[in-house]
Design a protein around this motif. Structure first.
Motif, PDB file in Angstrom:
ATOM      1  N   LEU A   1       0.850  -1.192   0.000  1.00 36.41           N
ATOM      2  CA  LEU A   1       0.000   0.000   0.000  1.00 36.41           C
ATOM      3  C   LEU A   1       0.878   1.232   0.000  1.00 36.41           C
ATOM      4  O   LEU A   1       1.599   1.493   0.963  1.00 36.41           O
ATOM      5  CB  LEU A   1      -0.899   0.020   1.238  1.00 36.41           C
ATOM      6  N   ASP A   2       0.845   1.986  -1.075  1.00 38.54           N
ATOM      7  CA  ASP A   2       1.654   3.197  -1.166  1.00 38.54           C
ATOM      8  C   ASP A   2       0.842   4.357  -0.606  1.00 38.54           C
ATOM      9  O   ASP A   2      -0.138   4.797  -1.200  1.00 38.54           O
ATOM     10  CB  ASP A   2       2.051   3.455  -2.616  1.00 38.54           C
ATOM     11  N   ILE A   3       1.252   4.841   0.550  1.00 40.29           N
ATOM     12  CA  ILE A   3       0.568   5.947   1.219  1.00 40.29           C
ATOM     13  C   ILE A   3       1.491   7.160   1.172  1.00 40.29           C
ATOM     14  O   ILE A   3       2.650   7.073   1.563  1.00 40.29           O
ATOM     15  CB  ILE A   3       0.241   5.597   2.697  1.00 40.29           C
ATOM     16  N   ASP A   4       0.975   8.295   0.711  1.00 38.30           N
ATOM     17  CA  ASP A   4       1.760   9.522   0.636  1.00 38.30           C
ATOM     18  C   ASP A   4       1.551  10.324   1.916  1.00 38.30           C
ATOM     19  O   ASP A   4       0.508  10.924   2.122  1.00 38.30           O
ATOM     20  CB  ASP A   4       1.332  10.340  -0.581  1.00 38.30           C
ATOM     21  N   TYR A   5       2.572  10.311   2.783  1.00 41.74           N
ATOM     22  CA  TYR A   5       2.474  11.041   4.046  1.00 41.74           C
ATOM     23  C   TYR A   5       2.979  12.476   3.940  1.00 41.74           C
ATOM     24  O   TYR A   5       3.124  13.154   4.936  1.00 41.74           O
ATOM     25  CB  TYR A   5       3.245  10.292   5.134  1.00 41.74           C
ATOM     26  N   GLY A   6       3.269  12.927   2.763  1.00 42.29           N
ATOM     27  CA  GLY A   6       3.705  14.304   2.562  1.00 42.29           C
ATOM     28  C   GLY A   6       5.155  14.389   2.124  1.00 42.29           C
ATOM     29  O   GLY A   6       5.884  13.400   2.126  1.00 42.29           O
ATOM     30  N   PRO A   7       5.592  15.595   1.749  1.00 45.86           N
ATOM     31  CA  PRO A   7       6.935  15.774   1.197  1.00 45.86           C
ATOM     32  C   PRO A   7       8.064  15.566   2.208  1.00 45.86           C
ATOM     33  O   PRO A   7       9.181  15.247   1.829  1.00 45.86           O
ATOM     34  CB  PRO A   7       6.919  17.214   0.692  1.00 45.86           C
ATOM     35  N   ASP A   8       7.798  15.716   3.493  1.00 50.24           N
ATOM     36  CA  ASP A   8       8.849  15.599   4.505  1.00 50.24           C
ATOM     37  C   ASP A   8       9.050  14.175   4.983  1.00 50.24           C
ATOM     38  O   ASP A   8       9.898  13.914   5.816  1.00 50.24           O
ATOM     39  CB  ASP A   8       8.515  16.476   5.724  1.00 50.24           C
ATOM     40  N   ASN A   9       8.276  13.245   4.474  1.00 45.75           N
ATOM     41  CA  ASN A   9       8.336  11.882   4.976  1.00 45.75           C
ATOM     42  C   ASN A   9       8.805  10.945   3.873  1.00 45.75           C
ATOM     43  O   ASN A   9       8.316  10.988   2.762  1.00 45.75           O
ATOM     44  CB  ASN A   9       6.951  11.466   5.465  1.00 45.75           C
ATOM     45  N   SER A  10       9.731  10.079   4.206  1.00 43.28           N
ATOM     46  CA  SER A  10      10.244   9.132   3.209  1.00 43.28           C
ATOM     47  C   SER A  10       9.893   7.697   3.599  1.00 43.28           C
ATOM     48  O   SER A  10      10.727   6.803   3.521  1.00 43.28           O
ATOM     49  CB  SER A  10      11.757   9.293   3.065  1.00 43.28           C
ATOM     50  N   CYS A  11       8.651   7.484   4.025  1.00 43.99           N
ATOM     51  CA  CYS A  11       8.213   6.142   4.438  1.00 43.99           C
ATOM     52  C   CYS A  11       8.100   5.224   3.227  1.00 43.99           C
ATOM     53  O   CYS A  11       7.723   5.644   2.142  1.00 43.99           O
ATOM     54  CB  CYS A  11       6.855   6.208   5.129  1.00 43.99           C
ATOM     55  N   GLU A  12       8.416   3.967   3.471  1.00 42.93           N
ATOM     56  CA  GLU A  12       8.230   2.949   2.441  1.00 42.93           C
ATOM     57  C   GLU A  12       6.754   2.554   2.404  1.00 42.93           C
ATOM     58  O   GLU A  12       6.032   2.745   3.385  1.00 42.93           O
ATOM     59  CB  GLU A  12       9.072   1.726   2.769  1.00 42.93           C
ATOM     60  N   PRO A  13       6.288   1.989   1.294  1.00 41.11           N
ATOM     61  CA  PRO A  13       4.901   1.507   1.253  1.00 41.11           C
ATOM     62  C   PRO A  13       4.672   0.458   2.332  1.00 41.11           C
ATOM     63  O   PRO A  13       5.599  -0.259   2.716  1.00 41.11           O
ATOM     64  CB  PRO A  13       4.768   0.885  -0.136  1.00 41.11           C
ATOM     65  N   ILE A  14       3.448   0.380   2.840  1.00 37.14           N
ATOM     66  CA  ILE A  14       3.110  -0.615   3.857  1.00 37.14           C
ATOM     67  C   ILE A  14       3.079  -1.982   3.180  1.00 37.14           C
ATOM     68  O   ILE A  14       2.285  -2.215   2.284  1.00 37.14           O
ATOM     69  CB  ILE A  14       1.745  -0.303   4.500  1.00 37.14           C
ATOM     70  N   ASP A  15       3.960  -2.863   3.609  1.00 38.75           N
ATOM     71  CA  ASP A  15       4.042  -4.199   3.036  1.00 38.75           C
ATOM     72  C   ASP A  15       3.280  -5.166   3.945  1.00 38.75           C
ATOM     73  O   ASP A  15       3.822  -5.671   4.937  1.00 38.75           O
ATOM     74  CB  ASP A  15       5.495  -4.630   2.872  1.00 38.75           C
ATOM     75  N   LEU A  16       2.016  -5.386   3.623  1.00 36.81           N
ATOM     76  CA  LEU A  16       1.161  -6.232   4.446  1.00 36.81           C
ATOM     77  C   LEU A  16       1.716  -7.641   4.575  1.00 36.81           C
ATOM     78  O   LEU A  16       1.723  -8.226   5.660  1.00 36.81           O
ATOM     79  CB  LEU A  16      -0.248  -6.286   3.852  1.00 36.81           C
ATOM     80  N   LEU A  17       2.196  -8.179   3.480  1.00 44.14           N
ATOM     81  CA  LEU A  17       2.697  -9.554   3.470  1.00 44.14           C
ATOM     82  C   LEU A  17       3.899  -9.706   4.403  1.00 44.14           C
ATOM     83  O   LEU A  17       4.024 -10.699   5.110  1.00 44.14           O
ATOM     84  CB  LEU A  17       3.061  -9.956   2.045  1.00 44.14           C
ATOM     85  N   LYS A  18       4.753  -8.716   4.434  1.00 43.01           N
ATOM     86  CA  LYS A  18       5.933  -8.748   5.311  1.00 43.01           C
ATOM     87  C   LYS A  18       5.496  -8.842   6.777  1.00 43.01           C
ATOM     88  O   LYS A  18       6.059  -9.610   7.557  1.00 43.01           O
ATOM     89  CB  LYS A  18       6.772  -7.488   5.087  1.00 43.01           C
ATOM     90  N   HIS A  19       4.491  -8.080   7.151  1.00 46.07           N
ATOM     91  CA  HIS A  19       4.010  -8.091   8.532  1.00 46.07           C
ATOM     92  C   HIS A  19       3.315  -9.413   8.875  1.00 46.07           C
ATOM     93  O   HIS A  19       3.442  -9.910   9.992  1.00 46.07           O
ATOM     94  CB  HIS A  19       3.047  -6.933   8.771  1.00 46.07           C
ATOM     95  N   LEU A  20       2.567  -9.946   7.929  1.00 42.87           N
ATOM     96  CA  LEU A  20       1.778 -11.150   8.197  1.00 42.87           C
ATOM     97  C   LEU A  20       2.593 -12.439   8.153  1.00 42.87           C
ATOM     98  O   LEU A  20       2.117 -13.480   8.574  1.00 42.87           O
ATOM     99  CB  LEU A  20       0.614 -11.249   7.201  1.00 42.87           C
ATOM    100  N   THR A  21       3.816 -12.363   7.632  1.00 46.03           N
ATOM    101  CA  THR A  21       4.655 -13.560   7.539  1.00 46.03           C
ATOM    102  C   THR A  21       5.948 -13.414   8.338  1.00 46.03           C
ATOM    103  O   THR A  21       6.903 -14.139   8.101  1.00 46.03           O
ATOM    104  CB  THR A  21       4.992 -13.869   6.067  1.00 46.03           C
ATOM    105  N   SER A  22       5.963 -12.491   9.290  1.00 43.49           N
ATOM    106  CA  SER A  22       7.178 -12.273  10.087  1.00 43.49           C
ATOM    107  C   SER A  22       7.495 -13.503  10.936  1.00 43.49           C
ATOM    108  O   SER A  22       6.614 -14.297  11.270  1.00 43.49           O
ATOM    109  CB  SER A  22       7.000 -11.049  10.989  1.00 43.49           C
ATOM    110  N   ASP A  23       8.760 -13.647  11.288  1.00 41.44           N
ATOM    111  CA  ASP A  23       9.186 -14.768  12.125  1.00 41.44           C
ATOM    112  C   ASP A  23       8.479 -14.741  13.480  1.00 41.44           C
ATOM    113  O   ASP A  23       8.085 -15.779  14.004  1.00 41.44           O
ATOM    114  CB  ASP A  23      10.704 -14.750  12.333  1.00 41.44           C
ATOM    115  N   TYR A  24       8.329 -13.534  14.038  1.00 39.77           N
ATOM    116  CA  TYR A  24       7.649 -13.395  15.332  1.00 39.77           C
ATOM    117  C   TYR A  24       6.218 -13.939  15.252  1.00 39.77           C
ATOM    118  O   TYR A  24       5.772 -14.681  16.123  1.00 39.77           O
ATOM    119  CB  TYR A  24       7.627 -11.932  15.769  1.00 39.77           C
ATOM    120  N   LEU A  25       5.505 -13.567  14.196  1.00 41.37           N
ATOM    121  CA  LEU A  25       4.118 -13.982  14.056  1.00 41.37           C
ATOM    122  C   LEU A  25       4.018 -15.492  13.802  1.00 41.37           C
ATOM    123  O   LEU A  25       3.124 -16.150  14.319  1.00 41.37           O
ATOM    124  CB  LEU A  25       3.430 -13.203  12.936  1.00 41.37           C
ATOM    125  N   LYS A  26       4.936 -16.041  13.023  1.00 42.97           N
ATOM    126  CA  LYS A  26       4.952 -17.486  12.793  1.00 42.97           C
ATOM    127  C   LYS A  26       5.123 -18.225  14.113  1.00 42.97           C
ATOM    128  O   LYS A  26       4.456 -19.228  14.360  1.00 42.97           O
ATOM    129  CB  LYS A  26       6.080 -17.860  11.824  1.00 42.97           C
TER     130      LYS A  26
END
Length: 99
Positions: A69-94
């Protein structure tokens, strides 16, 4: 915790029932909404997918269909897109879900 005298005990629903999986499938449709709605739907999907194994599998299928999910938080923010799959398949969650 015992119920208050004269009151019934609270009813708790079981997680992972088939109707909840249907709701997750509906979230897997392309999100063409406003940016903040997309963010809210993505974070809701992450929360749903962290509840139990059944919902995690359904949320992973939805996340694969949606993609980052590419969310534009404005010109001062360099956030990466929200990677849902990365969060849902993390080692902690497994480890937490025993998958």
């Amino acid at each position: 915790m015992s119920p208050t005298p004269g009151r019934a005990a609270p009813v708790r629903k079981r997680c992972g029932t088939p109707d909840q999986s249907i709701r997750v499938r509906r979230l897997s449709e392309p999100i063409r909404e406003d940016m903040w709605v997309r963010e809210a739907m993505g974070t809701a999907l992450m929360g749903i997918g962290k509840r139990n194994k059944t919902l995690n599998k359904a949320a992973i299928r939805a996340a694969k269909a949606i993609g980052p999910l590419d969310i534009d938080y404005g010109p001062d923010n360099s956030c990466e897109p929200i990677d849902l799959l990365k969060h849902l398949t993390s080692d902690y969650l497994k480890k937490k879900l025993g998958t």
